[in-house]
Write an enzyme that holds these catalytic residues in place. Structure first.
Site, mmCIF file in Angstrom:
data_model
loop_
_atom_site.group_PDB
_atom_site.id
_atom_site.type_symbol
_atom_site.label_atom_id
_atom_site.label_comp_id
_atom_site.label_asym_id
_atom_site.label_seq_id
_atom_site.Cartn_x
_atom_site.Cartn_y
_atom_site.Cartn_z
ATOM 1 N N LYS A 71 72.357 40.693 32.517
ATOM 2 C CA LYS A 71 73.698 39.436 31.978
ATOM 3 C C LYS A 71 74.891 40.201 32.171
ATOM 4 C CE LYS A 71 70.028 37.162 30.864
ATOM 5 N NZ LYS A 71 69.087 37.142 29.819
ATOM 6 N N ARG A 129 60.121 57.952 39.573
ATOM 7 C CA ARG A 129 59.588 57.239 38.251
ATOM 8 C C ARG A 129 59.884 58.182 36.932
ATOM 9 N NH1 ARG A 129 54.771 57.735 36.079
ATOM 10 N NH2 ARG A 129 53.680 57.704 37.975
ATOM 11 N N TYR A 156 65.551 36.173 21.171
ATOM 12 C CA TYR A 156 65.230 35.726 22.381
ATOM 13 C C TYR A 156 63.831 35.383 22.803
ATOM 14 C CZ TYR A 156 65.082 36.011 27.570
ATOM 15 O OH TYR A 156 64.775 35.653 28.841
ATOM 16 N N ASP A 159 69.143 43.730 19.682
ATOM 17 C CA ASP A 159 69.337 43.280 21.063
ATOM 18 C C ASP A 159 70.839 43.058 21.015
ATOM 19 O OD1 ASP A 159 69.737 41.665 23.206
ATOM 20 O OD2 ASP A 159 67.370 40.955 22.986
HETATM 21 C C1 LIG Z 1 67.985 37.595 29.180
HETATM 22 C C2 LIG Z 1 67.745 38.333 27.845
HETATM 23 C C3 LIG Z 1 66.618 39.195 27.724
HETATM 24 C C4 LIG Z 1 65.686 39.458 28.775
HETATM 25 O O1 LIG Z 1 66.160 40.075 29.616
HETATM 26 P P1 LIG Z 1 65.401 39.982 31.153
HETATM 27 O O2 LIG Z 1 66.517 41.048 31.943
HETATM 28 O O3 LIG Z 1 65.534 38.611 31.637
HETATM 29 O O4 LIG Z 1 64.111 40.385 31.068
HETATM 30 C C5 LIG Z 1 66.577 39.858 26.106
HETATM 31 N N1 LIG Z 1 67.361 39.668 25.429
HETATM 32 C C6 LIG Z 1 68.263 38.407 25.580
HETATM 33 C C7 LIG Z 1 69.263 38.134 24.320
HETATM 34 C C8 LIG Z 1 68.664 38.059 26.676
HETATM 35 O O5 LIG Z 1 69.625 37.082 27.010
#
Ligand SMILES: *Cc1c(COP(=O)(O)O)cnc(C)c1O
Length: 396
Positions: A210, A59, A112, A185
């Site tokens: 993603k 961790r 998001y 983000d």
């Molecule tokens: C999917 C997504 C998240 C969250 O990510 P996870 O891996 O599903 O926890 C945050 N911000 C954006 C823009 C996203 O598309």
């Protein structure tokens, strides 16, 4: 703490393949071209105290994770990267590292959905943090929302699912003037198309689920920053307080996926441009949202701020919720599913899927109409994708 970024003078395509995975040909090194998956939860120590190899407990540090973190830092032109068990873990850990109770956050109203849930139902509810949402397409609206308690701007660009942008450089200037931290983000753009730290952001977060991984087989997140003190704080909260680190197998998958990030992003973008152009001309399509279209209200900002327009297209079709649902269910090559950023093209109806938990009035006010459809465009052949959309639209 990460070593200094490796291969930082190389071009992106070269960094994507080599940064963080330099073969170890030194004494005891095995020359692996691919970073081994270090599954050990604990590490034998050569002496009581700090071991010479630097690893104590997985961790608190893991060699596979360290390799991925060097890769992500280098791709982001960042001094530090931390990788997490999910994008939400990256977002929540960052916020819990920098916010105190009583603080005020100014957030883009298009953030998001999971981020909004974390802000409203957790931070505001349990930590006395207030969050004000503004239309950050107008940087002045961000400045106007600042109060003496404001400590954090939380931005996203482009946003989901309406592909709105905010001017990161302009908002960074406002953040500096008010001594506020700017977080962006960057999941939709990826470091290949946009590097928020270079535009003035203090910290940038990703869902690696993603595009960075890109193959629909891992959940993960990342945080990057050039601020040494901030990195130390986020790492402490991550490793000692919250513990949401990325597992070694997922680190391996993201190391592998990220090698083709530039190739995939170019193909995602080329396909998205074709699809957006096709939809714009179609009689059964009433609106198309894609920053690469001249008609996008922020096309010029996108061209200036980003190195490419990305792979997500959203659009509205003639009719209402029933027609939109029937359309997304009628497609064959596009898979009906949430998420985005992988090689497969997906399609979803936000009103009944990703935004279904948002009260109707709020959803409509934010522009997510009953006929809105989101299509993260994959890397298949564009003609095949258009043929599938064509057969679906013909039956409307
Ligand atoms: C999917 C997504 C998240 C969250 O990510 P996870 O891996 O599903 O926890 C945050 N911000 C954006 C823009 C996203 O598309």
């Amino acid at each position: 703490m990460n070593d200094p970024p490796e291969r930082s003078n190389d071009a992106f395509e070269t960094k994507a393949i080599h940064a963080g995975e330099e073969p170890d040909l030194g004494p005891g090194g095995t020359g692996d071209l691919v970073s081994p998956i270090h599954l050990s939860s604990t590490f034998a120590m050569d002496e009581a105290g700090d071991p010479s190899h630097g690893y104590k407990y997985s961790r608190l540090g893991n060699p596979t994770r360290a390799a991925l973190e060097r890769r992500v830092a280098t791709l982001s032109d960042a001094d530090h990267a931390m990788t997490f068990a999910s994008g939400m873990a990256a977002i929540s850990t960052t916020c819990l590292s920098v916010l105190d109770s009583g603080d005020h956050v100014v957030a883009f109203d298009g953030v998001y959905g999971g981020t909004k849930v974390f802000f409203d139902d957790y931070l505001a509810e349990h930590f006395d943090v207030s969050v004000e949402y503004v239309d950050a397409t107008d940087a002045d609206a961000v400045a106007a929302a600042v109060t003496p308690e404001t400590t954090l701007f939380w931005m996203e660009s482009p946003t989901n699912p309406l592909l709105k942008l905010c001017d990161i450089g302009a908002i960074a200037g406002i953040a500096d003037r008010h001594d506020v931290l700017l977080a962006v983000d960057n999941t939709f753009a990826t470091p290949y198309f946009q590097r928020p730290l270079s535009l003035g952001a203090d910290v940038s977060v990703h869902s690696t689920t993603k595009y960075l991984n890109g193959h629909t087989d891992s959940i993960g997140g990342a945080v990057v920053t050039n601020d040494d003190a901030l990195a130390e704080r986020v790492r402490f909260v991550q490793e000692y307080a919250l513990g949401a680190t990325m597992p070694p197998f997922d680190c391996y998958l993201v190391l592998r996926g990220s090698k083709t990030l530039p190739l995939r992003m170019r193909q995602h973008e080329a396909n998205a441009k074709r699809v957006a152009g096709y939809l714009s001309e179609h009689g059964n399509v009433t609106a198309v949202h894609y920053p690469g279209l001249d008609a996008h209200p922020q096309h010029e900002l996108a061209a200036r701020q980003m190195d490419g327009f990305g792979g997500v297209v959203s659009f509205e079709i003639a009719g209402g919720a029933a027609e939109a649902r029937a359309f997304v269910e009628s497609l064959d090559l596009f898979t009906l599913a949430v998420s985005l950023g992988s090689v497969e093209s997906l399609i979803e109806h936000p009103a009944s899927m990703s935004a279904s938990y948002v009260p109707e009035e709020e959803r409509l006010a934010s522009g997510i109409t009953d006929s809105l459809i989101r299509a993260p465009i994959g890397t298949e052949n564009a003609d095949d994708l258009i043929a599938d959309l064509e057969q679906g639209l013909r039956h409307l």
